[in-house]
Design an enzyme around this catalytic site. Structure first.
Site, PDB file in Angstrom:
ATOM      1  N   GLU A  42      44.174  48.564  37.541  1.00 28.53           N
ATOM      2  CA  GLU A  42      44.576  47.193  37.877  1.00 28.53           C
ATOM      3  C   GLU A  42      43.496  46.208  37.431  1.00 28.53           C
ATOM      4  O   GLU A  42      43.769  45.044  37.156  1.00 28.53           O
ATOM      5  CB  GLU A  42      44.858  47.036  39.377  1.00 28.53           C
ATOM      6  CG  GLU A  42      45.696  45.793  39.689  1.00 28.53           C
ATOM      7  CD  GLU A  42      46.080  45.675  41.155  1.00 28.53           C
ATOM      8  OE1 GLU A  42      47.271  45.825  41.478  1.00 28.53           O
ATOM      9  OE2 GLU A  42      45.173  45.444  41.998  1.00 28.53           O
ATOM     10  N   HIS A  80      45.301  74.604  39.935  1.00 26.89           N
ATOM     11  CA  HIS A  80      46.551  75.368  40.047  1.00 26.89           C
ATOM     12  C   HIS A  80      47.747  74.486  39.738  1.00 26.89           C
ATOM     13  O   HIS A  80      48.890  74.827  40.064  1.00 26.89           O
ATOM     14  CB  HIS A  80      46.664  75.957  41.460  1.00 26.89           C
ATOM     15  CG  HIS A  80      45.441  76.721  41.846  1.00 26.89           C
ATOM     16  ND1 HIS A  80      45.195  78.008  41.414  1.00 26.89           N
ATOM     17  CD2 HIS A  80      44.340  76.350  42.554  1.00 26.89           C
ATOM     18  CE1 HIS A  80      44.024  78.409  41.873  1.00 26.89           C
ATOM     19  NE2 HIS A  80      43.476  77.413  42.564  1.00 26.89           N
ATOM     20  N   LYS A  97      57.888  41.736  40.597  1.00 27.26           N
ATOM     21  CA  LYS A  97      58.167  41.286  41.973  1.00 27.26           C
ATOM     22  C   LYS A  97      59.208  40.158  41.944  1.00 27.26           C
ATOM     23  O   LYS A  97      60.124  40.109  42.771  1.00 27.26           O
ATOM     24  CB  LYS A  97      56.885  40.775  42.627  1.00 27.26           C
ATOM     25  CG  LYS A  97      55.801  41.811  42.864  1.00 27.26           C
ATOM     26  CD  LYS A  97      54.563  41.171  43.479  1.00 27.26           C
ATOM     27  CE  LYS A  97      53.383  42.114  43.583  1.00 27.26           C
ATOM     28  NZ  LYS A  97      52.157  41.452  44.121  1.00 27.26           N
TER      29      LYS A  97
END
Ligand code: F6P
Length: 568
Positions: free
Chosen positions: A357, A388, A515
């Site tokens: 960001e 893993h 947004k």
């Protein structure tokens, strides 16, 4: 401009002549015994090992020349002195002032930040004392025992990461306290959580720098609705069951949060740099104000190191510049963060926001489009777990990446365990250290780690190319102090890289349009549900998805109707 500096050209030539032809293993052989001492540094309880990077000491000399040609020392001064390092919002970025233990403090708009910060810490102390003493009472006089932080991004990941990492430093309180974090917009986290909570003993911290973020305000509204089920008055609800943490006291007030229940941050603190401010209240409630001040002290120590240490021995600068080398010279576009400590499970997520960001940008200070790659894709998980999961790709896959291995040397299990459990936990820590060091070694050396075996005897799918660069960061031990230093190390690394790339690391305009469009899309969804029609058209895919939502919603409503009316 970075690419027009002489250092830049020298770096490109150095890479072609001295690095590109030689896999890491050969650089190691050439570097001999002194390679580790030449390419590792220690400060503030942190060891930084860059010797498994595809560099030579000369590479760092040239990288530091570039840093000087980019006026980095001046830029560092500007950061600490409250200079406008966030030009698009005309703001300083003074997260460092939040952990400064003594003056002089920078001024912002003529206001002494030191006094603001001291008042806020005193306010946090008052709230922490009240909750710890069992004196923060719910609407019916019962002591609060559950703290739910509602926030997202920097108002969630930072405090959550630190609370999880320092669980062993939880402080004694009159009544045991539970700490929970809610962030997801869909309400799923909150819905699940509320089933196990009691209105009478739960306090919600609404953490939001802007106090407008839809995710947080929606979750806070749902929490308020849940409280209303048993608590008659909104006044009782907000006085006993809500704390606000924001840069906007007027908005907290308008939402009903009394001034005594408010803690602060300011516009001159970036959201993703805000865990040191009032946004850190859950941390102070969990590990106590003394623990919180240790966190601040560890960060302050790294601030002083960054501000005063010559670049050649400056950990954030060295970590940053080796990143510039990997991204802009070796063209590596992905970086994996591998904390070898389960307590640091959220650290990769935290650093993803901090780095991406901040430096996920393409526009430079003069508004032109950068010609350089900027922030890589940052991802990660607990190192031993990732072994893993995606280490298959790291060892034998195609994407080019580099890695940060982060591990505490010592882990002192708390006294509650028996001697044998402690001994077993010590074995696990040794296993953990061994795996951390072994994996970075195999990434570097590949098959050549097995000197006695001839790779040609192996079938191709069993070969390990190696030559993957990594940094190892060792903490003596994970404590509030060392974690503070570690986070500040990465904050300053990010700022240093932004100076080299000539981008603004403190704004985030890229998050706004999505947004905004979500608002019109919401209107369309609601209008379609109310009127079964909508005159708003987007694009074929969006329209198609909205129609699919309609179909599913109506089919579901019909099913319920049929059920209620006994229809088949
Ligand atoms: O949308 C991104 C962002 O603004 C982040 O920068 C910030 O950390 C997060 O949302 C939450 O913002 P606030 O603390 O204002 O609710």
């Amino acid at each position: 401009m970075t690419t027009t500096t002489t250092a830049w050209q020298a770096l490109a030539d150095h890479y072609q002549q001295d690095i590109r032809p030689y896999p890491l293993k050969q650089l190691f052989d050439a570097g001999g015994e002194s390679r580790f001492t030449d390419l590792s540094w220690q400060a503030e309880g942190i060891l930084l090992d860059l010797s498994k990077q595809r560099i030579q000491p000369k590479s760092l000399d040239l990288l530091l020349q570039l840093a000087r040609q980019r006026q980095l020392p001046k830029a560092i001064e500007r950061l600490f002195n409250g200079g406008i390092v966030n030009p698009s919002e005309l703001r300083p970025a003074l997260h460092t002032a939040l952990r400064q233990s003594q003056g002089p403090y920078p001024k912002v708009d003529g206001q002494d930040t030191g006094q603001l910060i001291a008042d806020n810490l005193a306010n946090m102390q008052r709230i922490v004392n009240k909750v710890h003493a069992g004196e923060w009472l719910g609407y019916n006089g019962q002591a609060i025992n559950t703290i739910v932080n509602i926030g997202v991004g920097g108002s969630d990941v930072g405090p959550q990461m630190v609370c999880q990492a320092l669980d062993e430093f939880k402080t004694e309180t009159k009544f045991p306290l539970k700490f929970l974090f809610v962030s997801s917009l869909d309400g799923s986290q909150l819905a699940e959580m509320l089933q196990h909570l009691s209105q009478a003993t739960t306090v919600f911290i609404v953490a939001s720098k802007t106090f407008t973020t839809v995710d947080t305000m929606a979750n806070a509204k749902t929490a308020k609705a849940w409280l209303r089920k048993t608590i008659p008055s909104d006044k009782a609800i907000t006085e006993h069951h809500f704390i606000g943490s924001s840069a906007h006291p007027e908005r907290m007030h308008a939402w009903g949060i009394p001034q005594a229940n408010q803690v602060a941050l300011w516009d001159w603190v970036g959201g993703r740099y805000s865990l040191w401010s009032g946004i850190g209240l859950p941390i102070a409630l969990k590990i106590g104000m003394a623990g919180f001040k240790q966190l601040l002290a560890g960060a302050e120590a790294m601030d002083k190191h960054y501000k005063t240490t010559p670049l050649e021995h400056n950990l954030p600068v060295l970590l940053a510049m080796v990143g510039i080398w990997n991204i802009n010279i070796l063209r590596l576009k992905a970086q994996t963060i591998l904390p070898y400590d389960g307590r640091l499970k959220i650290l990769p997520n935290y650093l993803s926001q901090l780095e991406m960001e901040s430096n996920g940008k393409t526009v430079t200070s003069d508004g032109s489009h950068t010609s350089l790659d900027t922030s890589p894709v940052i991802w990660g998980d607990v190192g031993a777990n990732a072994q893993h999961a995606y280490f298959q790709l790291l060892h034998q896959g195609t994407p080019a990446f580099y890695a940060d291995f982060i591990v505490p040397v010592r882990r002192t299990p708390s006294n509650g365990y028996s001697k044998s459990t402690q001994a077993q936990l010590q074995c696990q820590q040794e296993l953990n250290l061994a795996n951390c060091i072994a994996q970075s070694r195999v990434l570097m050396m590949g098959d050549s780690v097995l000197q006695w075996e001839d790779p040609c005897d192996k079938s191709p799918d069993r070969l390990y190319p190696g030559n993957h660069a990594s940094t190892t960061i060792m903490l003596d031990e994970l404590t509030p102090y060392s974690l503070g230093s570690l986070i500040a190390l990465y904050e300053h690394k990010v700022y240093t890289q932004a100076v080299i790339w000539d981008i603004n690391p403190f704004d985030q305009w890229g998050v706004e349009l999505g947004k905004q469009i979500a608002k019109t899309t919401l209107k369309a969804i609601q209008q379609r549900q109310q009127t079964m029609a909508c005159d708003e058209h987007f694009d074929a895919s969006t329209d198609g998805l909205l129609s699919h939502i309609d179909t599913c919603t109506h089919a579901h409503q019909q099913t319920i109707l049929n059920k209620n009316t006994g229809q088949p």
